[in-house]
Write an enzyme that holds these catalytic residues in place. Structure first.
Site, PDB file in Angstrom:
ATOM      1  N   ASP A  24       1.003  -1.210  -0.253  1.00 45.33           N
ATOM      2  CA  ASP A  24      -0.090   0.125  -0.092  1.00 45.33           C
ATOM      3  C   ASP A  24       0.950   1.249  -0.046  1.00 45.33           C
ATOM      4  O   ASP A  24       2.001   1.051   0.246  1.00 45.33           O
ATOM      5  CB  ASP A  24      -0.837  -0.254   1.288  1.00 45.33           C
ATOM      6  CG  ASP A  24      -1.869   1.168   1.375  1.00 45.33           C
ATOM      7  OD1 ASP A  24      -2.331   1.544   0.307  1.00 45.33           O
ATOM      8  OD2 ASP A  24      -1.557   1.704   2.643  1.00 45.33           O
ATOM      9  N   ASP A  26      -0.071   5.284   0.820  1.00 45.44           N
ATOM     10  CA  ASP A  26      -0.390   6.131   2.063  1.00 45.44           C
ATOM     11  C   ASP A  26      -0.516   5.389   3.255  1.00 45.44           C
ATOM     12  O   ASP A  26      -1.392   4.431   3.432  1.00 45.44           O
ATOM     13  CB  ASP A  26      -1.487   6.995   1.977  1.00 45.44           C
ATOM     14  CG  ASP A  26      -1.552   7.989   0.560  1.00 45.44           C
ATOM     15  OD1 ASP A  26      -0.943   8.877   0.991  1.00 45.44           O
ATOM     16  OD2 ASP A  26      -1.919   7.672  -0.488  1.00 45.44           O
ATOM     17  N   ASP A 200      -2.304  -0.405   5.683  1.00 44.78           N
ATOM     18  CA  ASP A 200      -2.505   0.174   7.082  1.00 44.78           C
ATOM     19  C   ASP A 200      -4.003   0.578   7.366  1.00 44.78           C
ATOM     20  O   ASP A 200      -4.616   0.717   8.525  1.00 44.78           O
ATOM     21  CB  ASP A 200      -2.033   1.645   7.373  1.00 44.78           C
ATOM     22  CG  ASP A 200      -2.506   2.628   6.452  1.00 44.78           C
ATOM     23  OD1 ASP A 200      -2.478   2.472   5.110  1.00 44.78           O
ATOM     24  OD2 ASP A 200      -2.936   3.744   6.949  1.00 44.78           O
TER      25      ASP A 200
END
Length: 276
Positions: A24, A26, A200
Site C-alpha cells: 500500500d 499512504d 494500514d
C-alpha cells in the site's frame, strides 16, 4: 470481520527471493498527511524500491487507493506494476494498463462538493472512477459525511461506499485490492511466488484475506483490528523492514560448493605406549 487488535502479533519474516511483494502507499510507504498532496517521500525510498524490485525479479507492486499516475509522480522516475483506485486501474509488469469504465459519478460529486462548500475542512478528490471525501482536517464531521455519502449511494448498486482513515470514498462495486493482488498472482513475474502484502487501512483487509489463505504474509501497519497475523508499527518500521530485506537479498547465501575444502581428516598419531 477483522479481529481485534493483538499486541502480540508477530513481526513479519524476512523476504525471500521467491517473494511477491505488494505494498500500500499512504500510511504504509509514506506517512499520512493533512491532504493527499502534502505527503513527504523519504529521500531513499525510490532507490530502495528499485533495488528490491530488481532483487525480486520485478515482482513488486504498489496497491493503492490513489490513481496510478499520482503514484508514478511521487515515485518518479520509478514506474512499478501498480493497482490504483483499489483495483479500478491496474498496470501489469509489462506496462499494460487495464482500467474499468468510469460510472456516472455526477450525483456523488455534487453531494461531496456541496458538503465541502458548507463545511470548512473538507476536501473532495475526483478520481478516474471514484470520488473521495477527505475529512482529516475536520474529524468532527465524520457522522455528517457518512450520512450524506451513504444517502448518495443509496439505490445505486453499481457503486459502493468505502470508509478509510478520515475519508469516505465512492467507487464501483465489485473491485478491491484483494482482487487486484489475485490478478497479479496469475501473471509473471508474480505467479508461483509467496505473496507479501503490507497495508494500514480497512481498505487493505481484502488484500489480507487473499494473501494469507494462499500461504503468504499479511502485514498490518499501525494499530487497529485486522485479519493480518503480522504487524509493523509505522511507515518508518516498514521502511526499516524493507531496508533489511534489501540488504539480506543483496548478500548471496553461502554456497557450500564454493567453500574451501576442509583438510583431510587425519588420525591423531598414537602416543607411544609407556613400557609396562
Amino acid at each position: 470481520m477483522p479481529k481485534s487488535f493483538d499486541s502480540n502479533l508477530q513481526l513479519p519474516p524476512p523476504l525471500g527471493r521467491n517473494a511477491a511483494l505488494f505494498l500500500d502507499f499512504d500510511g504504509t510507504l509514506v506517512g499520512l498527511a493533512p491532504t493527499p498532496e502534502a505527503i513527504e517521500i523519504p529521500p531513499a525510498l525510490v532507490s530502495l524500491l528499485s533495488d528490491l524490485s530488481d532483487q525480486l525479479g520485478g515482482a513488486l507492486a504498489v496497491v493503492s487507493g490513489r490513481q496510478i499516475d499520482a503514484i508514478d509522480r511521487f515515485l518518479a522516475p520509478l514506474r512499478l506494476p501498480a493497482a490504483g483506485e483499489h483495483g479500478v486501474q491496474r498496470r501489469d509488469a509489462k506496462g499494460r494498463m487495464q482500467e474499468q469504465h468510469a460510472p456516472d459519478l455526477k450525483p456523488i460529486l455534487e453531494v461531496a462538493n456541496e458538503l465541502a462548500r458548507v463545511h470548512e475542512g473538507l476536501l473532495v478528490e475526483r478520481k478516474h472512477a471514484a470520488v473521495a471525501l477527505h475529512y482529516r482536517l475536520a474529524p468532527q464531521l465524520e457522522a455528517v459525511c457518512l450520512d450524506a455519502m451513504s444517502r448518495a449511494v443509496d439505490g445505486r448498486p453499481h457503486l459502493e461506499l468505502l470508509h478509510g482513515k478520515f475519508v469516505f470514498e465512492v467507487k464501483p462495486s465489485g473491485v478491491n485490492k484483494g482482487l487486484a493482488i489475485e490478478a497479479f498472482m496469475t501473471e509473471p513475474p508474480f505467479a508461483g511466488r509467496t505473496p507479501f502484502f503490507a497495508g494500514d487501512d480497512t481498505t487493505d483487509e481484502s488484500g489480507f484475506a487473499v494473501v494469507q489463505p494462499a500461504g503468504g504474509i499479511a502485514i498490518k501497519v499501525g494499530s487497529g483490528p485486522s485479519l493480518a497475523l503480522h504487524r509493523l508499527e509505522s511507515p518508518r518500521a516498514v521502511y526499516e523492514w524493507l531496508v533489511q530485506a534489501r540488504d539480506m537479498l543483496v548478500t548471496p547465501a553461502p554456497d557450500r560448493t564454493d567453500a574451501p575444502a576442509a583438510p583431510d581428516e587425519q588420525k591423531p598419531e598414537e602416543s607411544p605406549r609407556n613400557p609396562g
